[in-house]
Scaffold this active site. Structure first.
Site, PDB file in Angstrom:
ATOM      1  N   TRP A   1       0.919  -1.339   0.390  1.00 45.21           N
ATOM      2  CA  TRP A   1       0.118  -0.176   0.286  1.00 45.21           C
ATOM      3  C   TRP A   1       0.814   1.422  -0.040  1.00 45.21           C
ATOM      4  CZ3 TRP A   1      -4.892   0.167  -1.765  1.00 45.21           C
ATOM      5  CH2 TRP A   1      -5.597  -1.378  -1.639  1.00 45.21           C
TER       6      TRP A   1
ATOM      7  N   ASP B   1      -1.535   6.632   6.684  1.00 43.97           N
ATOM      8  CA  ASP B   1      -2.819   6.148   6.032  1.00 43.97           C
ATOM      9  C   ASP B   1      -3.400   4.851   6.790  1.00 43.97           C
ATOM     10  OD1 ASP B   1      -4.166   4.064   4.643  1.00 43.97           O
ATOM     11  OD2 ASP B   1      -3.120   3.395   2.717  1.00 43.97           O
TER      12      ASP B   1
ATOM     13  N   LYS C   1     -12.474  -1.275   6.315  1.00 47.15           N
ATOM     14  CA  LYS C   1     -11.743  -2.482   8.201  1.00 47.15           C
ATOM     15  C   LYS C   1     -12.326  -2.082   9.186  1.00 47.15           C
ATOM     16  CE  LYS C   1      -8.199  -2.483   4.814  1.00 47.15           C
ATOM     17  NZ  LYS C   1      -8.019  -3.275   3.605  1.00 47.15           N
TER      18      LYS C   1
END
Lengths: 360, 360
Positions: B102, B172, B196
Site C-alpha cells: 500500500w 494511511d 475495515k
C-alpha cells in the site's frame, strides 16, 4: 410509525420492494454467510453481482457495445472536474450550455481543468426555460459540449437530445437517468449520481464512449483516469460495494416493472396529474415554460409565502415528506422519480386541493 | 444458513449488532418515516446524525480541537493523490516511507502531484519488517512524511509513531484506525478507508490539522479541496449518507464496548492467540519480524502450497470465511479487525490445529 410518500429531491425515495429485499439479506447475502458489505469486491460473489448489475443497466438503456459503464465514487460534483481532466486538454475549449444551477456548478468545478466557454445560459430569465438551440455559441473544435438534461432545483428539462454535430455531447443525467428512453449513441459521455433514480448516494455511474476513453492522459493519478477504471472493471480502488449492490436491485426492479419505457409512461402520467392540477388550481403556480417542465422535479409556490410553514407542517403530518423547495427558489418542490408511485402524487394533489380550499 | 466468522481483509466483517440495528431501521429510520438513505443530507435529521458520528469519533480518538474531521469519498486510493494536491506544491519534495504494497501504491498515485522521494523501503527484505528508523533519508524541508502504520497485505505494523521532527506526518490508517489508542497530535494528517475498522466501503475519513488545511490551493476544483470540505462540513457534494450513518453505528458500538483501549486489549489477545499457535505449531508459518507483526492482518503459509485448496475448502465449510491470502503473498491471511470476536480466532485456531493433525 409507517413510511410516507417521500418527495425528496435527493437522496430520494427508493422502491420499497428494493429496501425490503436489502433488509432481508442485510446480514446474510446470497448464500455467502455474510453481508454484501462484508465481502471482498474481488471475490466471485461480488464480481458476479457487479457484472449482473452492469448487464442489466446495459439492457435497460440499450447501451451500445462501444461504450464502457463505470461505477465510481465522488458524485456528479467530482466528475464536473474529472470529466475535463479525462477528455480535454487544459488549453482546449469546452462548451457549456447552462439551464440551471447544476450547470453553473459544473462550469465552476470544470474551470481549473479546461477553458470553459459558456455557450448559452438561461440565467437572464431565471432558468424558466433552457436557452433556445439557435442561440448556442458552439465551437466545432471544442473538446466537448456539456449540458444538464434535467435541472433538479428549478425543474427544467430538455425534452429532446440537442444536435451538436460531431463534437462529443456530455450530459449530467443525475436526476433523469432511467426515467425515459434515451438514445445513448447520441452522447459521448453520460454520467449520473445514483441518489435519485439509481440507488443511494456515494455512487456515480459514468457511461463513456471508447474513443473518449482513449483521451485519458497518462500523466494523471490512475485513480482519476476513466481509461484505468475501464481497464480494471471499476475496481481500481474498493468501490462503494453496498451502493453498487443496491443499484443492481433497482435495475432489477425497473426491469420487472416494464423497463424504462414503462417508467416513462408512469412518469408522464404523474407529471401530467401534478402540473394539470397546479395550472387549474388558481392557487399554486409553477413558473417554468410548459414545454420544458421537468417530469422529475416539480417546484411550485403558494400565493403567499406566509402559508409555506403551514403547508409544510400539515403535509408532513399527512405523510407527504420533504416538500420544501430549494433555498434558491423557495416555495415547494415535489420530486417524483421512478420510485414515486402515482398513488403518492394523487395523495399530494388531494392534500394540495384541501389546503387551497381551506386557505384560498 | 447462518453467519460465519469472516476473516476478509476488506471490505471486512462488521459488528453483528451494528448490522442488526441497520437492518431494523432500514425502511424507517429514527422516526422520519423513510430510510436514512432516502433523506436529504442537508436536512436536520441527517445533519444531527452526522455531527453525532463526528463527535463520537473525536471522543473515541481524543482528536484535538485544531483538527478537522472529514467524511469523504474515493477511498484511501483517491487520497493518495488528493493529499499531495492539498498539502504540497508540485515542485516540493514529499518523503515516503514504504513498508509494504500500500505504501508503494501511495507512491505511484502521488507521483504526478508532488516530487515523491522514497526515503526508505523494506522492499529488499520482502517487507517482513519496516525499514529501521535510522535508515530513513528525510529532508527537514519536505512538505510531509508519509507512511502506512499497518500494511494489510503482508501484515506488518509499526508499533510506535515514528518521530520525524517538525515535518508533518501523514499516515494511511485504513487497516488499523480505532484498533488501539493513537496520539493524534503527533500527526499532520490521518486518513482511513472505512471498509475495515470503520464501516462499509465508499467512505474515507480524513483527520487533518488546521495549519495543513490552510495549504489547500485555491486553483483546484473545490471538490478536491480539503479546506472547502472542512468549511462545508463535508457536504460540498452529496456524501455517502448510508456509509456515514453506518460508521456512526460502529463508533457507538466501540464506545459501548469499552472504547479504543478495550479494542486494543481484545486485539492484542486475539493476535497473541493466533501468532502463538502459529509459532508453536511446527506446521504453519508467518514470515514477519515478531516485533512488527500486525495485530490486524495475520498472513500464514502451510508447509506445502498443495494443501491450500483443501484448507480453504474445509475452513469455509467450517464457517471460517475469506482466509485466502493476497495473490502477491499466497497462502492464507486472517484479518482480525475490531469486529472479529475472540471466539472467531479460537474457532480458527481449533480448525488449524485439527487440519495440521490430519495433514502433518
Amino acid at each position: 410509525m409507517s413510511r410516507g410518500y417521500n418527495f425528496s429531491a435527493g437522496p430520494a425515495a427508493l422502491p420499497e420492494a428494493v429496501l425490503r429485499r436489502a433488509q432481508a439479506e442485510l446480514l446474510e447475502w446470497d448464500g455467502v454467510s455474510a453481508s454484501v458489505m462484508e465481502v471482498s469486491h474481488r471475490g466471485k460473489d461480488f464480481m458476479a453481482m457487479a457484472q449482473r448489475a452492469e448487464a442489466d443497466l446495459r439492457s435497460l438503456m440499450t447501451i451500445p457495445s462501444n461504450y464502457h459503464v463505470l461505477f465510481l465514487q465522488g458524485g456528479a460534483t467530482q466528475h464536473f472536474a474529472q470529466i475535463p481532466m479525462n477528455i480535454a486538454r487544459r488549453d482546449e475549449r469546452a462548451d457549456y450550455v447552462v439551464s440551471g444551477d447544476w450547470g453553473e456548478k459544473a462550469v465552476r468545478e470544470a474551470g481549473p481543468m479546461v477553458k470553459v466557454h459558456v455557450a448559452a445560459t438561461s440565467a437572464a430569465n431565471a432558468h424558466t426555460a433552457p436557452p433556445p438551440r439557435d442561440t448556442w455559441d458552439l465551437d466545432p473544435h471544442a473538446a466537448y459540449v456539456h449540458y444538464t438534461p434535467n435541472e433538479t432545483i428549478r425543474g427544467v428539462e430538455f425534452m429532446d437530445v440537442p444536435d451538436v454535430g460531431d463534437v462529443p455531447l456530455v450530459a449530467d443525467f443525475s436526476s433523469s437517468i432511467l426515467s425515459h428512453p434515451v438514445d445513448v449513441s447520441k452522447f459521448g459521455l453520460i454520467y449520473a449520481g445514483a441518489q435519485k433514480n439509481i440507488g443511494a448516494a456515494g455512487l456515480v455511474v459514468v457511461i463513456v464512449r471508447d474513443d473518449l476513453l482513449a483521451r485519458s492522459p497518462k500523466d494523471i493519478p490512475k485513480i482519476f483516469s476513466y481509461a484505468e477504471h475501464a481497464a480494471n472493471g471499476s475496481l481500481l480502488n474498493t468501490p462503494n460495494t453496498f451502493g453498487w449492490y443496491l443499484s443492481g436491485l433497482v435495475f432489477e426492479w425497473i426491469r420487472d416493472n416494464g423497463g424504462v419505457a414503462e417508467m416513462a409512461r408512469r412518469n408522464q402520467a404523474k407529471a401530467d396529474m401534478l402540473y394539470g392540477y397546479i395550472d387549474g388550481s388558481g392557487f399554486y403556480r409553477n413558473p417554468v415554460d410548459p414545454a420544458a417542465r421537468s417530469r422529475m422535479n416539480v417546484p411550485f409556490t403558494l400565493p403567499d409565502a406566509q402559508l409555506d410553514a403551514a403547508f409544510l407542517r400539515e403535509s408532513h403530518d399527512a405523510g407527504l415528506l420533504a416538500l420544501k423547495g430549494h433555498k434558491l427558489v423557495g416555495g415547494m418542490r415535489a420530486s417524483i422519480y421512478n420510485a414515486m408511485p402515482i398513488e403518492g402524487v394523487r395523495a399530494l394533489v388531494d392534500f394540495m386541493r384541501d389546503f387551497a380550499r381551506r386557505n384560498g
